[in-house]
Write an enzyme that holds these catalytic residues in place. Structure first.
Site, PDB file in Angstrom:
ATOM      1  CD  GLU A   1      -3.089  -1.032   2.119  1.00 43.54           C
ATOM      2  OE1 GLU A   1      -3.137  -0.022   2.862  1.00 43.54           O
ATOM      3  OE2 GLU A   1      -3.918  -1.963   2.184  1.00 43.54           O
ATOM      4  CD  GLU A   2       6.263   2.965   2.605  1.00 44.06           C
ATOM      5  OE1 GLU A   2       7.296   3.649   2.471  1.00 44.06           O
ATOM      6  OE2 GLU A   2       6.126   2.097   3.488  1.00 44.06           O
ATOM      7  NE  ARG A   3       8.129  -0.932  -1.642  1.00 45.22           N
ATOM      8  CZ  ARG A   3       8.736  -2.039  -1.235  1.00 45.22           C
ATOM      9  NH1 ARG A   3       8.289  -3.223  -1.633  1.00 45.22           N
ATOM     10  NH2 ARG A   3       9.782  -1.979  -0.429  1.00 45.22           N
TER      11      ARG A   3
END
Length: 420
Positions: free
Chosen positions: A277-279
């Protein structure tokens, strides 16, 4: 039926910041790959854009100059409007929507005219809290997740260390059982901690036992006001000036063992899940700024003349801008495909890595190429292209460097050499 209800809520959204009205949507609501963003997504984006125009963008220049922004004040505005818990459970204040709505919000955060504040918000919404929301106990969710969704708390992530950035398995920070009581004693330090100077709690990755470095770590909720937690220094950065980035020292920090997120020893796996999700969030944040810079540069070069004609009239210029626009559309399509598969429950680690790799490289290419067409003005702090030139460089470093993304892609292709 869902759609009539959604249309009713859409009309309400146009008149208000508060997007909580659509929180009753089923979390299983799905979109096709061909229609990632619906009218409901667009209504949410318009509401966020209005909030940004009134409460963030007018102050960006001052915050950049001060090299800090009032995180609690800004996050409270976002939290009250529902933008910090879009895909988080409703029982803790979230909207309970699927990740496509979080992606729409992350992309719209690119409407902010600097990289620092979208990054700080991304840490709160998509980097520090996904594992807690998915695996944390009810007690931890109520203590840390709920106030992070409301904006009462500011969160940070404690993963990178002085000797372990992209190589997460090699972190040295430890969290060992206390000699007495049911507590953990944490020792070590964390580096490159975004929001760390203002954070109320940290999602900390630490070694909780010996053994396999991929199975000996845990994610732990650590209040930043706990005795033994100190800010060693504020880090002066090339870009993202308004976002505070600090080094955190942890010396005999005592927290209850119940602050471990999910199962003890599964922190590495949880962090790898958070990285997906961060990327995707990191890619989303940069799409709108690139589009805006292209449009600004077209306008500027159309009006700026040299040797008797507009800069834009030179084929080398308008062809180059066309190439950059084409590359941006290719990235956008890859990113949307990744989101479409993710909300269907697919493992998108390779695609998310490809999108982040492409985003980090493309934004460097876009900002460098466009800055050139602004001439001397592009070398000043008076135009956005120079700010984004500084800010966007971190995308190829933070959240996994380009080389790590390439290793992940190679692993998925089974072309990565086996370690002896």
């Amino acid at each position: 039926m869902v759609w009539p209800v959604l249309r009713t809520f859409t009309s309400c959204l146009r008149a208000t910041f508060n997007v909580r009205a659509i929180g009753s949507l089923s979390a299983s609501f799905q979109l096709t790959d061909e229609a990632i963003f619906s009218d409901e997504h667009e209504s949410m984006r318009r509401s966020l854009r209005k909030l940004i125009d009134q409460h963030i963008n007018p102050y960006v220049d001052d915050w950049e100059e001060a090299k800090s922004f009032p995180a609690h004040q800004v996050f409270k505005k976002l939290g009250e409007a529902g933008f910090l818990g879009v895909s988080k459970p409703t029982e803790y204040g979230g909207l309970g929507l699927d990740f496509s709505f979080s992606a729409a919000v992350a992309e719209e955060l690119g409407h902010i005219t600097c990289g620092a504040i979208p990054m700080a918000i991304g840490v709160q919404a998509d980097m520090a809290t996904p594992a807690l929301a998915r695996f944390g106990s009810d007690e931890m969710k109520r203590k840390f997740l709920a106030p992070s969704i409301s904006g009462e708390y500011v969160a940070c992530v404690g993963v990178s260390e002085a000797g372990a950035g992209s190589d997460v398995a090699s972190i040295k920070t430890t969290a060992r059982p206390a000699a007495t009581g049911d507590d953990l004693i944490i020792n070590g330090g964390k580096l490159w901690t975004t929001n760390g100077g203002q954070a109320d709690w940290m999602c900390l990755l630490a070694n909780t036992r010996a053994g396999d470095p991929h199975r000996n770590k845990s994610l732990i909720c650590v209040p930043m006001n706990t005795k033994g937690v100190t800010i060693s220094r504020n880090i002066d950065k090339l870009g993202n000036w308004a976002s505070d980035t600090v080094e955190v020292a942890l010396e005999d920090v005592r927290v209850p063992k119940s602050h471990i997120i999910g199962e003890e020893g599964k922190g590495f796996q949880y962090q790898m899940m958070q990285f997906q999700e961060e990327r995707m969030c990191a890619t989303a944040l940069i799409v709108k700024p690139m589009q805006r810079l292209i449009e600004q540069t077209v306008d500027y070069t159309r009006n700026r003349k040299a040797f008797g004609r507009a800069i834009l009239d030179n084929q080398v210029v308008h062809f180059r801008i066309a190439e950059l626009q084409s590359e941006l559309e290719a990235l956008r399509s890859l990113h949307y495909r990744c989101i479409g598969l993710y909300i269907k429950g697919r493992d998108v680690t390779p695609l998310a890595s490809m999108a982040k790799l492409k985003a980090g490289r493309l934004v460097r290419e876009v900002t460098d190429s466009l800055l050139q067409y602004w001439g001397g003005m592009g070398y000043t702090s008076e135009v956005e292209v120079s700010r984004q030139y500084r800010d966007a460089r971190v995308l190829s470093i933070a959240g996994g460097a380009d080389e790590v993304m390439l290793s992940i892609i190679c692993k998925s292709m089974r072309t990565l050499p086996q370690r002896s």
